[in-house]
Design an enzyme around this catalytic site. Structure first.
Site, PDB file in Angstrom:
ATOM      1  N   VAL A 249     -61.204 -88.184  60.729  1.00 28.98           N
ATOM      2  CA  VAL A 249     -62.656 -88.314  60.776  1.00 28.98           C
ATOM      3  C   VAL A 249     -63.272 -87.167  59.981  1.00 28.98           C
ATOM      4  O   VAL A 249     -62.807 -86.027  60.057  1.00 28.98           O
ATOM      5  CB  VAL A 249     -63.183 -88.289  62.226  1.00 28.98           C
ATOM      6  CG1 VAL A 249     -64.692 -88.459  62.244  1.00 28.98           C
ATOM      7  CG2 VAL A 249     -62.496 -89.359  63.049  1.00 28.98           C
ATOM      8  N   LYS A 250     -64.328 -87.454  59.220  1.00 28.80           N
ATOM      9  CA  LYS A 250     -64.987 -86.413  58.435  1.00 28.80           C
ATOM     10  C   LYS A 250     -65.913 -85.628  59.355  1.00 28.80           C
ATOM     11  O   LYS A 250     -67.080 -85.981  59.554  1.00 28.80           O
ATOM     12  CB  LYS A 250     -65.775 -87.024  57.278  1.00 28.80           C
ATOM     13  CG  LYS A 250     -66.095 -86.036  56.171  1.00 28.80           C
ATOM     14  CD  LYS A 250     -66.693 -86.752  54.984  1.00 28.80           C
ATOM     15  CE  LYS A 250     -66.911 -85.802  53.806  1.00 28.80           C
ATOM     16  NZ  LYS A 250     -65.653 -85.321  53.235  1.00 28.80           N
ATOM     17  N   THR A 251     -65.403 -84.559  59.928  1.00 35.04           N
ATOM     18  CA  THR A 251     -66.155 -83.738  60.867  1.00 35.04           C
ATOM     19  C   THR A 251     -65.882 -82.266  60.590  1.00 35.04           C
ATOM     20  O   THR A 251     -64.829 -81.905  60.039  1.00 35.04           O
ATOM     21  CB  THR A 251     -65.778 -84.076  62.326  1.00 35.04           C
ATOM     22  OG1 THR A 251     -66.394 -83.144  63.199  1.00 35.04           O
ATOM     23  CG2 THR A 251     -64.276 -84.014  62.534  1.00 35.04           C
ATOM     24  N   TYR A 255     -62.567 -78.709  59.096  1.00 38.85           N
ATOM     25  CA  TYR A 255     -62.686 -77.732  58.015  1.00 38.85           C
ATOM     26  C   TYR A 255     -62.564 -76.295  58.519  1.00 38.85           C
ATOM     27  O   TYR A 255     -61.970 -75.445  57.847  1.00 38.85           O
ATOM     28  CB  TYR A 255     -64.011 -77.923  57.281  1.00 38.85           C
ATOM     29  CG  TYR A 255     -64.100 -79.246  56.567  1.00 38.85           C
ATOM     30  CD1 TYR A 255     -63.597 -79.403  55.285  1.00 38.85           C
ATOM     31  CD2 TYR A 255     -64.673 -80.354  57.177  1.00 38.85           C
ATOM     32  CE1 TYR A 255     -63.668 -80.621  54.622  1.00 38.85           C
ATOM     33  CE2 TYR A 255     -64.752 -81.579  56.524  1.00 38.85           C
ATOM     34  CZ  TYR A 255     -64.243 -81.707  55.256  1.00 38.85           C
ATOM     35  OH  TYR A 255     -64.311 -82.917  54.606  1.00 38.85           O
TER      36      TYR A 255
END
Length: 410
Positions: A249-251, A255
């Site tokens: 998931v791009k969360t 990062y």
């Protein structure tokens, strides 16, 4: 040509006034006028095998040759038009003749001499006749003279180019910015808001802190129009994501955890970190914020999605483009052994687009690809993708969407 001319009319003018005399061009550089971004213009270019290249909206001066020609034409027009400037279009034929028959310092000859293979007769020739004998087309002397003329022109162009580079480099100052410094940003580097004139904007915006320096070149980013290989370090102690988590998931939670290992790798001279799977610790997953691809012969491999790898849009685009170009594409487990035995390795992501990998270091042993240069497959896929993004090639997949123009002031 009237400002309200339709695209069909522009295409007809182009064929009647350019293609008729010079043939089909390999590429056309233009601004982003609605006629040049229309589907009809793109289809006409694709039909004749011409690539479309467009200048940036904020930097139309990118087409330097046209800008230099326009300056020369404007300079000549000043000497021939009336004070009220109403007859400037009537003088264009004269200006074209003057420009094309003048000896250019870059080539050492006139454009007409190169294009027509002979010097056209001019009114001044009656006063100062040229006593040099000319070779007629079809004679043995003609191709020899023309070949010698072209060689002299090319040699002169290389000499002029070297002189220009030397002159420009005298005024260049290497950047000395470091992370943590505060810098002013020119307003011309930023996008222009609707109905806001850049002429009345501040020339610079308030100091912003430098958060990171991208690439090895201190004067610009590594992905600013050319491919520069990066160097990765395989990480075995830390993992980016584990099964059952949010790795797919791009969360922001994906990062922040990689910052420690990423900064540590950069201190050691690496560009980024390549992470392995958290279960068996032997299969490649992805870089800190990029998907990874491995090339072996005509095979293009990338780790399969399983909840721990982000399904990137650029990753998906590269898979489709590679398949359309005839490569054997596969989403499968990629071991460290497969990685180290690859012919090419590259990364994909929204920010980097496509970054070739020059080397991978595993357990203190460095493995290089293509002698640290950009590989053939990476170059081909990068060009195919960026041509679609910039409108140089026709989009047949429906990836690009043409937005309506913003309404002008009432």
């Amino acid at each position: 040509m009237p400002e309200t001319a339709k695209t069909e009319y522009v295409i007809r003018l182009f064929k009647e006034n350019w293609v008729r005399d010079f043939g089909l061009p390999k590429s056309i550089i233009s601004d982003r006028d609605v006629r040049f971004t229309s589907k009809l213009w793109k289809a006409a270019a694709a039909e004749q095998g011409t690539q479309l290249q467009m200048t940036s909206g904020n930097h139309p001066e990118a087409n330097g040759q046209v800008e230099q020609l326009n300056c020369a034409v404007q300079h000549l027009l000043r000497h021939y038009i009336k004070p009220n400037q109403v007859d400037w279009d009537e003088k264009l034929a004269l200006i074209a003749s003057l420009y094309n028959n003048a000896v250019h310092s870059t080539t050492g000859v006139s454009p007409n001499c190169l294009l027509l293979t002979c010097k056209p007769r001019l009114p001044l020739d009656f006063l100062l006749p040229d006593n040099q004998p000319s070779a007629a087309p079809g004679t043995l002397e003609f191709p020899y003279r023309y070949e010698r003329l072209m060689q002299q022109a090319v040699k002169q162009m290389h000499r002029a180019q070297a002189a220009m580079i030397e002159s420009e480099n005298k005024h260049r100052c290497p950047s000395t910015f470091q992370v943590g410094d505060r810098v002013w940003v020119k307003s011309s580097e930023l996008g222009q808001e609707h109905r806001i004139s850049r002429k009345r904007m501040p020339q610079y915006f308030e100091p912003w802190e430098v958060l990171d320096i991208v690439g090895d070149d201190p004067d610009g980013p590594s992905h600013g129009g050319q491919l520069t290989p990066i160097h990765l370090k395989v990480e075995e102690s830390y993992h980016r994501a584990a099964p059952g988590g949010t790795g797919g998931v791009k969360t922001i939670s994906n990062y922040a955890p990689v910052l420690y290992t990423q900064l540590d790798a950069k201190r050691q001279g690496y560009s980024d970190v390549l992470y392995l799977d958290a279960v068996q610790n032997k299969y490649v997953e992805e870089v800190s914020s990029c998907n990874i691809f491995v090339v072996k012969g005509r095979q293009v491999l990338t780790p399969e999605l399983g909840g721990t790898i982000l399904p990137g849009i650029t990753r998906k685009s590269i898979l489709e483009l590679a398949a359309s170009l005839g490569y054997e594409v596969s989403e499968c487990p990629v071991s460290v052994e497969d990685l180290l035995a690859a012919d090419e390795v590259f990364c994909t992501g929204t920010a980097v687009v496509l970054s070739p990998v020059g080397s991978v270091t595993f357990r203190d042993k460095r493995f290089s690809y293509n002698d640290g240069e950009v590989g053939k497959v990476a170059s081909e896929l990068y060009k195919a993708l960026t041509d679609l993004q910039t409108g140089k090639s026709v989009d047949t997949r429906g990836w690009t969407v043409e937005l309506p123009r913003a309404p002008g002031p009432k």
